[in-house]
Design a protein around this motif. Structure first.
Motif, mmCIF file in Angstrom:
data_model
loop_
_atom_site.group_PDB
_atom_site.id
_atom_site.type_symbol
_atom_site.label_atom_id
_atom_site.label_comp_id
_atom_site.label_asym_id
_atom_site.label_seq_id
_atom_site.Cartn_x
_atom_site.Cartn_y
_atom_site.Cartn_z
ATOM 1 N N ASP A 199 44.047 34.535 32.646
ATOM 2 C CA ASP A 199 42.969 34.424 33.630
ATOM 3 C C ASP A 199 42.541 32.967 33.664
ATOM 4 O O ASP A 199 41.876 32.488 32.743
ATOM 5 C CB ASP A 199 41.794 35.307 33.191
ATOM 6 N N VAL A 200 42.907 32.262 34.715
ATOM 7 C CA VAL A 200 42.681 30.812 34.750
ATOM 8 C C VAL A 200 41.338 30.455 35.380
ATOM 9 O O VAL A 200 40.680 29.515 34.957
ATOM 10 C CB VAL A 200 43.828 30.115 35.523
ATOM 11 N N ILE A 201 40.928 31.224 36.382
ATOM 12 C CA ILE A 201 39.708 30.895 37.125
ATOM 13 C C ILE A 201 38.664 31.983 36.913
ATOM 14 O O ILE A 201 38.941 33.174 37.046
ATOM 15 C CB ILE A 201 40.002 30.754 38.637
ATOM 16 N N GLU A 202 37.442 31.573 36.573
ATOM 17 C CA GLU A 202 36.334 32.514 36.459
ATOM 18 C C GLU A 202 35.920 32.991 37.848
ATOM 19 O O GLU A 202 36.088 32.259 38.835
ATOM 20 C CB GLU A 202 35.125 31.844 35.792
ATOM 21 N N PRO A 203 35.334 34.198 37.962
ATOM 22 C CA PRO A 203 34.826 34.642 39.270
ATOM 23 C C PRO A 203 33.825 33.662 39.877
ATOM 24 O O PRO A 203 33.679 33.600 41.085
ATOM 25 C CB PRO A 203 34.153 35.986 38.952
#
Length: 844
Positions: free
Chosen positions: A661-665
């Motif tokens: 998971d590279v990008i946070e919401p």
């Protein structure tokens, strides 16, 4: 030998003492090093403490080793839940190294994890002051600042209309005789200062947050009112007379209201205030001096609602698809957002979410006229007390437009007094958002004129609750039509969801079918609704597995996958028996990617979901898709600590695919993602891949007054001449998160440009510093640099975090000082990447 040395003469005591000290220091250093090699960090730490207390001159020599020992010992204490010992070690270390920014920052990290956010922020702030270039401490301070001083403080203080009307109401009350004032939930103290400027003799202000209390102290002093305003660091419920204030007051001012009016505890605090802190209210017909009587600002409120169709709300609160990349979601699994509230719940959970409806992407359609939900008189103690015990009111609202019923939108009008009002309506330009009650559990959400929307309204747990939302159709006079239950007066069988579930189970052909309710965060629901995301991963995983599979087996896998459908799937055990491929998904939160991987061939998928209800749900989804739930492993069951989450499934096996998971919401890069990628690369089999393989960060220059006002208080004019901005703006952060660029009020001044490449597979392509030239397409003031990402699962399959179906939001760097630009000019941006943190500055 110890006894071989001659005994010192009396006159030589000091020299011998020094020699003894030196020997003890030397032995302790040796013992510390021995313990370090044996990884006995607790004993090593004790030896270093002794060394530094005996020989402070060695601080510089042993500083780095001492830090390392402290951090490792602290990790062990943390794992053992020895909190007091851990904090004690840091206090000892800071006595020895009071100006060490690394120790300060680490102390803050431990405190933050323990939930002591105020205290953590103090250490982060000190670390930044000690070393303004210490990026870890800066990032920690920015993250904790969002908790300590929530962003709505800036928006509210910039709302000049709100400030003016509150000021006018307070001035009027004080001029009529209300000279003793209590400000409940003082924040920065602005309402207290309005009261003092209006001529109040005694002003008391209570604030629970330590950070906001200290901030208010500074603000009040800077405005030279500290002699006239008594600040209390406590809840109003704990104030006693005469212990904290000398006598009852004649006026309470407060703005402890959230989007749902009651969510910040205004009812509870005003009941307590009327019983213990306020003078008795004036009765009708009495016209004597107001100083003899008690009153509250705001005096009352009217709550309004409206039923709406809104695709954006729908995709964040209802899973609207049955098939996700070939995976069928079974009927016996019900997904719920946290805002879902059952009528018999015992939990005190905020039953709504919030939106700025004037800025919701895609807009909304009003399906009913606005209707009155309830009124509340804050100057009536009996009415306040009855709110929590009243039976729910039943409301029926006629439908005026055809559409899909997605939510009830709620706002209110605050009546500060008989002259001054504030509205939080979607049509008003206001600092408040609206409360959103998503609709669940209807077999059909489409409504039309002639129908009625039915609901129960109450004030349980001091929250406004809107429950049992149903549709009464004119076509079915004796039924609740499209509601999921019969009339509740006829069938007292609990809420609609439970009755619907019971009926479904009675009618099912499988009497032992398991019904599972799975509560997901709203971003997780939006992810399930994101079809391109799952289709992209499915294609990318198939390509990798095909490249790792002999041609014949690849053909068998493809033919089998093409035959598989929601109704009739084949068991993977029928495939060629051979060693499976290992696929690890370490996405944050709920993810069905392991099941998608599992139907692609001879795959052993591993999921990192932690919650039991999520695991049960994935098992049910697996079974519904003829995929043995025993094949799916829940990886964190095998892992003792989070740092080992990327280890091998078996000592002799490597991963074929690792999903990170590279990008946070929120729109930021996940913490420590590059470190996770480095470990992942070492654990891939030959030809294996990390997903995504690389990420491109894009941005553009914009002019946006909205972002400026949401990020910092703009001077003294907005706060009616009071000097607040310099103090609260210490807590402004350079990056605004959770933005929707599609609806953000802004003017683009450039085209999008590539700012940064993060390559997870080939790290030598990454650079820590980069300069980017941006061509100006439109004259204006650059106030912010919004950014988003293109995530490449491979060179052909790309996911865009700014697309309209994205479950990710976007973020923006907000400039401290806007820059005037003209068409045709160029600005140079300096983009720096350190660990997982990215900073963007304009190079002058």
């Amino acid at each position: 030998m110890p006894n071989s040395r001659p005994r010192p003469r009396r006159g030589a005591r000091s020299g011998a003492g020094a020699a003894g000290r030196d020997e003890l220091v030397s032995r302790s250093l040796q013992s510390a090093e021995h313990c370090m090699r044996a990884q006995d960090f607790g004993t090593a730490y004790a030896h270093y403490l002794l060394v530094l207390s005996l020989a402070p001159e060695l601080k510089d020599d042993v500083k780095e080793t001492f830090q390392y020992t402290l951090f490792r010992w602290a990790e062990e204490l943390d794992a053992l839940n020895r909190t007091q010992d851990l904090l004690g070690c840091y206090e000892q270390a800071l006595e020895l190294f009071p100006d060490d920014e690394v120790i300060c920052n680490s102390m803050g990290e431990h405190l933050f994890r323990m939930g002591f956010r105020d205290e953590a922020a103090g250490y982060f702030h000190k670390a930044v002051k000690l070393n303004p270039d210490f990026s870890d401490a800066k990032e920690n301070f920015y993250r904790v600042a969002n908790w300590l001083v929530e962003r709505w403080h800036f928006i509210m203080l910039n709302d000049i209309k709100r400030n003016t009307i509150y000021n006018a109401a307070i001035q009027k009350a004080v001029s009529l005789g209300s000279k003793s004032v209590l400000d409940i939930g003082a924040g920065t103290g602005i309402l207290s200062m309005f009261a003092k400027k209006a001529g109040a003799h005694s002003v008391y202000a209570c604030e629970l947050s330590k950070t906001m209390y200290e901030l208010a102290c500074d603000v009040v002093a800077a405005n030279q009112m500290e002699a006239g305003i008594t600040l209390l660091h406590m809840k109003s419920l704990d104030i006693e007379i005469p212990k904290h204030i000398p006598e009852r007051v004649s006026l309470v001012v407060t703005e402890t209201v959230d989007a749902g009016l009651f969510g910040e505890g205004i009812v509870e605090s005003l009941i307590h205030a009327w019983e213990h802190l306020l003078l008795q209210p004036k009765t009708k017909g009495e016209n004597d001096n107001c100083e003899k009587y008690g009153k509250v600002i705001p005096a009352s409120a009217v709550i309004f609602g409206m039923a709406v169709e809104c695709a954006e709300i729908r995709r964040y609160h209802r899973v609207g698809i049955k098939d996700i990349a070939g995976i069928c979601l079974p009927a016996n699994v019900k997904f719920r957002s946290p805002a879902y509230s059952s009528s018999d719940t015992e939990e005190t959970v905020e039953p709504y979410t919030t939106e700025k409806m004037s800025r919701v992407p895609g807009g909304y359609l009003a399906l009913t006229e606005c209707f009155e939900i309830m009124t509340v008189d804050f100057n009536n103690l009996q009415e306040l007390k009855s709110l929590a015990t009243k039976t729910p009111d039943k409301i029926s609202v006629p439908v005026i437009k055809e559409g899909i019923l997605d939510a009830i939108v709620v706002w209110f009008v605050l009546q500060l007094d008989d002259e001054h009002t504030l509205s939080t309506s979607p049509s008003e330009e206001t600092c408040w958002e609206q409360a959103i009650y998503p609709v669940h559990d209807l077999p059909d959400y489409r409504i039309k004129p002639g129908d009625h929307v039915m609901m129960d309204v109450s004030c349980q747990d001091c929250y406004l609750r809107i429950q049992n939302i149903s549709i009464f159709s004119s076509e079915y006079e004796m039924d609740v039509g499209k509601s999921s239950t019969k009339n509740k007066d006829l069938l007292s069988l609990g809420n609609e969801a439970e009755l619907c579930s019971a009926l479904a189970n009675l009618q099912t052909s499988k009497p032992d079918a398991v019904e599972q309710t799975c509560v997901l965060e709203s971003t997780e629901i939006a992810l399930l609704n994101n079809i391109p995301y799952h289709e992209g991963f499915k294609m990318a995983m198939r390509k990798v597995l095909s490249s790792l599979t002999p041609e014949k087996r690849c053909q068998a896998m493809e033919s089998q996958d093409s035959e598989m459908s929601c109704e009739s799937g084949q068991n993977n055990s029928e495939q060629i028996a051979s060693e499976p491929f290992y696929v690890l998904d370490v996405s944050e939160g709920f993810s069905i990617l392991p099941i998608i991987a599992g139907i692609l061939g001879q795959v052993k998928p591993y999921s990192s979901v932690e919650k039991d209800q999520h695991r049960i749900t994935l098992d049910l989804v697996s079974e519904a898709n003829h995929f043995s739930k025993e094949t799916l492993e829940y990886w964190l069951r095998h892992v003792e600590d989070e740092s080992a989450v990327l280890q091998r499934p078996k000592s002799d096996k490597l991963w074929s695919i690792i999903i990170l998971d590279v990008i946070e919401p929120s729109g930021l890069i996940q913490q420590e993602i590059m470190e996770k990628a480095a470990i992942s690369r070492c654990l891939l089999q030959s030809g294996g891949k990390i997903f995504p393989q690389y990420v491109l960060m894009f941005g553009l220059l914009v002019e946006s007054q909205t972002l400026l006002e949401e990020n910092a208080v703009q001077g003294t004019a907005r706060t009616l001449g009071l000097n607040i901005a310099p103090f609260i703006n210490q807590f402004q952060v350079p990056i605004r998160v959770f933005l929707d660029l599609s609806s953000l009020p802004c003017t683009p001044l450039s085209k999008p440009v590539e700012l940064l490449r993060l390559d997870l597979m080939t790290p030598y392509l990454n650079t820590s510093n980069r300069e980017v030239k941006v061509h100006i397409c439109k004259s204006g003031r650059v106030t912010a640099i919004p950014f988003w990402y293109h995530m490449f699962l491979d060179d052909e399959i790309r996911l865009d975090t700014s697309s309209e179906v994205s479950h990710w939001k976007q973020a923006a760097v907000v400039l401290d000082n806007p820059i005037q630009v003209e068409t045709g000019e160029e600005l140079v941006l300096s983009v720096q990447h350190h660990k997982s943190n990215v900073s963007i500055t304009v190079k002058q």
